[in-house]
Scaffold this active site. Structure first.
Site, short mmCIF file in Angstrom:
data_model
loop_
_atom_site.label_atom_id
_atom_site.label_comp_id
_atom_site.label_asym_id
_atom_site.label_seq_id
_atom_site.Cartn_x
_atom_site.Cartn_y
_atom_site.Cartn_z
NE ARG A 97 9.13 -10.66 11.76
CZ ARG A 97 8.80 -11.70 12.37
NH1 ARG A 97 7.46 -12.17 11.93
NH2 ARG A 97 9.55 -12.65 13.15
CD GLU A 98 1.05 -8.16 6.63
OE1 GLU A 98 0.25 -7.53 7.39
OE2 GLU A 98 0.71 -8.86 5.81
CD GLU B 178 -2.22 21.43 11.69
OE1 GLU B 178 -1.41 20.63 11.98
OE2 GLU B 178 -2.05 22.44 10.82
CD GLU C 237 4.76 20.35 11.90
OE1 GLU C 237 3.92 20.83 12.28
OE2 GLU C 237 4.87 19.97 10.64
CG PHE D 254 -1.87 1.32 1.31
CD1 PHE D 254 -2.85 1.40 0.51
CD2 PHE D 254 -1.47 2.32 2.26
CE1 PHE D 254 -3.57 2.68 0.72
CE2 PHE D 254 -1.94 3.42 2.42
CZ PHE D 254 -3.13 3.57 1.64
CD GLU E 56 1.01 21.38 14.95
OE1 GLU E 56 1.42 20.83 16.35
OE2 GLU E 56 1.21 20.37 14.22
NE ARG F 81 -3.22 13.70 16.84
CZ ARG F 81 -2.20 14.17 16.22
NH1 ARG F 81 -2.44 14.04 14.80
NH2 ARG F 81 -1.08 14.90 16.25
CD GLU G 92 -7.90 23.96 2.49
OE1 GLU G 92 -9.08 23.92 1.98
OE2 GLU G 92 -6.89 24.08 1.64
CD GLU H 71 6.03 8.25 13.88
OE1 GLU H 71 5.83 9.50 14.04
OE2 GLU H 71 5.18 7.26 14.11
#
Length: 210
Positions: free
Chosen positions: A57-58, A160, A112, A35, A116, A84, A158, A139
């Site tokens: 392993r995915e 957010e 950021e 994906f 924010e 979230r 936009e 990550e």
């Protein structure tokens, strides 16, 4: 443990492990992308296990992210409330965002924080990196601290919607203790802050570029 000792250990991933990690290592035999989204990709690999067997392993490929622990001059901490979608509820967390392609982590943290919260910081410290989902994602979240904050104008993307909230350390600690805050990066940010304030972990503060 002093900040110097902590830093020395962090430089050696195999510190204290006799003989290395060969007896635990998994090696990829084949890999396919199953994906591809706007910024996440899902991979499926067939790996050779340490005993010679094979397994699937995915996992998620992630471009990386930053988190900022903003320290207000009065001792309070600046946090955000936002919905979230995967959790189905509003979460309370430190400011964070993903790295753009080729973007330096500090530059991303500064961007950021401004976008924010509207704040600029006169000093920054890079604490380290957090791997928050090692079982299914690569990550890495670079953890920064910011102080000498100056308020400005937010520049939200936009779509957010973020509400700002400032809390004293003891209240943040209580909310993490009783489960009102469950976000992993925010829990780690609190831990790092407490250890730094106790003199156990060092933070290498540098002035922001003019």
């Amino acid at each position: 443990m002093s900040g110097a000792i902590c830093a020395a250990i962090a430089m050696s991933p195999e510190a204290g492990v006799a003989g290395g990690d060969a007896h635990l290592r998994e090696d990829s035999l084949s890999s396919e992308r199953v994906f591809s989204g706007n910024f996440l990709q899902i991979q499926r690999d067939i790996v050779r296990l340490p005993d010679g067997g094979q397994a699937s392993r995915e996992y998620i490929r992630h471009p990386g992210a930053v988190m900022i622990v903003p320290l207000l001059d009065d001792g309070r901490l600046l946090l955000e409330r936002q919905f979230r979608f995967p959790m189905g509820r509003v979460m309370l967390e430190f400011p964070a965002g993903k790295l753009d392609a080729g973007e330096a982590p500090l530059r991303c943290a500064q961007r950021e924080l401004l976008e924010e919260t509207g704040y600029h910081a006169s000093e920054w410290a890079h604490a380290g990196v957090l791997h928050n989902a090692i079982g299914y994602s690569d990550e890495g979240i670079e953890v920064f601290f910011a102080r000498g904050l100056r308020a400005g104008t937010r520049q939200l993307d936009e779509g957010e919607f973020i509400e700002l909230l400032s809390l004293p350390l003891d209240e943040l600690d209580a909310m993490c203790c009783d489960g009102r805050i469950t976000d992993a990066k925010t829990l780690i940010g609190l831990l790092w802050l407490q250890r730094w304030r106790a003199g156990d972990w060092a933070l290498p503060w540098v002035a922001a570029a003019a």
